[in-house]
Design a protein around this motif. Structure first.
Motif, PDB file in Angstrom:
ATOM      1  N   LEU A 188       6.372  -6.586  -1.394  1.00  0.00           N
ATOM      2  CA  LEU A 188       7.525  -5.873  -1.229  1.00  0.00           C
ATOM      3  C   LEU A 188       7.221  -4.610  -0.711  1.00  0.00           C
ATOM      4  O   LEU A 188       6.334  -3.988  -0.666  1.00  0.00           O
ATOM      5  CB  LEU A 188       8.589  -6.072  -2.021  1.00  0.00           C
ATOM      6  N   ALA A 189       8.216  -4.069   0.164  1.00  0.00           N
ATOM      7  CA  ALA A 189       8.192  -2.446   0.696  1.00  0.00           C
ATOM      8  C   ALA A 189       9.437  -1.841  -0.379  1.00  0.00           C
ATOM      9  O   ALA A 189      10.465  -2.631  -0.566  1.00  0.00           O
ATOM     10  CB  ALA A 189       8.449  -2.484   1.939  1.00  0.00           C
ATOM     11  N   LEU A 190       9.156  -0.476  -0.844  1.00  0.00           N
ATOM     12  CA  LEU A 190      10.116   0.157  -1.114  1.00  0.00           C
ATOM     13  C   LEU A 190      10.720   1.109  -0.437  1.00  0.00           C
ATOM     14  O   LEU A 190       9.994   1.972   0.306  1.00  0.00           O
ATOM     15  CB  LEU A 190       9.746   0.681  -2.570  1.00  0.00           C
TER      16      LEU A 190
ATOM     17  N   VAL B  74       3.505  -4.182  -4.368  1.00  0.00           N
ATOM     18  CA  VAL B  74       4.282  -3.152  -3.320  1.00  0.00           C
ATOM     19  C   VAL B  74       3.230  -2.922  -2.203  1.00  0.00           C
ATOM     20  O   VAL B  74       1.963  -2.492  -2.438  1.00  0.00           O
ATOM     21  CB  VAL B  74       4.521  -1.865  -4.090  1.00  0.00           C
ATOM     22  N   ARG B  75       3.575  -3.442  -1.055  1.00  0.00           N
ATOM     23  CA  ARG B  75       2.709  -3.175   0.165  1.00  0.00           C
ATOM     24  C   ARG B  75       2.954  -1.813   0.703  1.00  0.00           C
ATOM     25  O   ARG B  75       2.083  -1.418   1.427  1.00  0.00           O
ATOM     26  CB  ARG B  75       3.004  -4.348   1.078  1.00  0.00           C
ATOM     27  N   ALA B  76       4.060  -1.321   0.710  1.00  0.00           N
ATOM     28  CA  ALA B  76       4.318   0.042   1.379  1.00  0.00           C
ATOM     29  C   ALA B  76       5.628   0.729   1.003  1.00  0.00           C
ATOM     30  O   ALA B  76       6.265  -0.137   0.160  1.00  0.00           O
ATOM     31  CB  ALA B  76       4.482  -0.176   2.965  1.00  0.00           C
ATOM     32  N   MET B  77       5.616   2.157   1.056  1.00  0.00           N
ATOM     33  CA  MET B  77       6.846   2.820   0.550  1.00  0.00           C
ATOM     34  C   MET B  77       7.265   3.763   1.758  1.00  0.00           C
ATOM     35  O   MET B  77       6.637   4.275   2.431  1.00  0.00           O
ATOM     36  CB  MET B  77       6.454   3.456  -0.701  1.00  0.00           C
ATOM     37  N   ALA B  78       8.787   3.890   1.841  1.00  0.00           N
ATOM     38  CA  ALA B  78       9.062   4.789   2.647  1.00  0.00           C
ATOM     39  C   ALA B  78      10.002   5.739   1.748  1.00  0.00           C
ATOM     40  O   ALA B  78      11.088   5.267   1.203  1.00  0.00           O
ATOM     41  CB  ALA B  78      10.097   4.276   3.649  1.00  0.00           C
ATOM     42  N   LEU B  79       9.660   6.960   1.484  1.00  0.00           N
ATOM     43  CA  LEU B  79      10.353   8.050   0.750  1.00  0.00           C
ATOM     44  C   LEU B  79      11.008   9.321   1.412  1.00  0.00           C
ATOM     45  O   LEU B  79      10.219   9.725   2.069  1.00  0.00           O
ATOM     46  CB  LEU B  79       9.366   8.486  -0.490  1.00  0.00           C
ATOM     47  N   TYR B  80      12.112   9.617   0.931  1.00  0.00           N
ATOM     48  CA  TYR B  80      12.743  10.792   1.478  1.00  0.00           C
ATOM     49  C   TYR B  80      13.053  11.632   0.441  1.00  0.00           C
ATOM     50  O   TYR B  80      13.791  11.501  -0.183  1.00  0.00           O
ATOM     51  CB  TYR B  80      13.766  10.473   2.380  1.00  0.00           C
TER      52      TYR B  80
END
Length: 265
Positions: A83-85, A106-112
């Motif tokens: 999944l992506a987070l 977890v395959r990828a993460m997008a963090l702000y």
């Protein structure tokens, strides 16, 4: 402790994406992103403890980020693997701890702007870049002890969004924010006492989109300085005109960057 279930929004079909929200917010902040991703992804956005429609934290023990991860574990399981987070602020800190707990799914993460303030205190004992948020929490706590939720919310919101932001918040939006800010000490404890060392994040050898609003605060910039140098596959995106609450104040700008990233990783 009995496993509680969070309230969760769900949309779309395809690979799983789980979105975690910031403090003083709820899963509704990701509605625009969910609409954008739904044609290609199965998107979940849970409410954290005491947010939106999720249950209250049920223990006398002070909460940790691992407790927040445990609440959304059923959502992570439903999202499937890999999944992506996606996370913002406190939610981005929760996402990082969730990824470390089970990095293989977890395959990828997008963090702000994750707010793992413990990393700053470990690097340099106080006073350091986290003094602004430390003082805002202390002042908010004083206001809460005096029974003034409005003043507590003003301390917290003005720290993250600039002086006067609370006064300019529409009146209809103030009550739920003021109610949530009663948990400000709990949030701070979770972020300042998180024991994960900086070096542990080297294990997240996956694509990470790390988004920075240049108008954010020294505390958030300090965490970015540390984490962006430690994550093995980090892609740093800086928004010149956005602050710490960019995903809330300018969702279209931020969401489009997230959607493009998830489409290509």
């Amino acid at each position: 402790m009995h496993q509680l279930e969070p309230f969760v929004r769900e949309a779309g079909t395809g690979p799983g994406v789980v979105c975690t929200h910031s403090n003083a917010s709820n899963s509704g902040q990701w509605r625009g992103l969910m609409d954008l991703l739904a044609p290609a992804f199965r998107v979940f956005a849970p409410d954290s403890y005491d947010s939106g429609k999720s249950p209250a934290w049920p223990s006398d023990r002070v909460i940790s980020l691992r407790d927040e991860v445990a609440l959304i574990e059923p959502v992570l399981a439903r999202a499937g693997s890999p999944l992506a987070l996606v996370g913002h602020s406190y939610g981005a800190a929760v996402a990082l701890i969730a990824a470390l707990a089970n990095p293989g799914r977890v395959r990828a993460m997008a963090l702000y702007k994750p707010t793992l303030f413990a990393l700053l205190d470990t690097e340099t004992p106080p006073p350091n870049e986290a003094e602004g948020i430390r003082n805002a929490v202390a002042n908010a706590g004083i206001a809460l002890d005096a029974g003034n939720k409005d003043a507590a919310a003003e301390q917290f919101i003005d720290y993250w969004m600039g002086a006067g932001a609370w006064k300019h918040t529409p009146d209809q939006r103030k009550p739920p924010i003021a109610a949530s800010v009663t948990n400000v000490r709990r949030w701070a404890h979770a972020l300042f006492t998180e024991p994960t060392p900086l070096a542990a994040f080297r294990a997240l050898n996956i694509p990470v989109l790390y988004m920075v609003g240049k108008r954010s605060t020294p505390s958030a910039h300090g965490v970015a300085r540390l984490l962006a140098n430690e994550l093995p596959q980090v892609e740093l995106v800086e928004f010149e005109d956005l602050g710490h609450m960019g995903p809330v104040t300018d969702p279209e700008t931020v969401n489009n960057i997230i959607a493009r990233f998830l489409a290509r990783v």
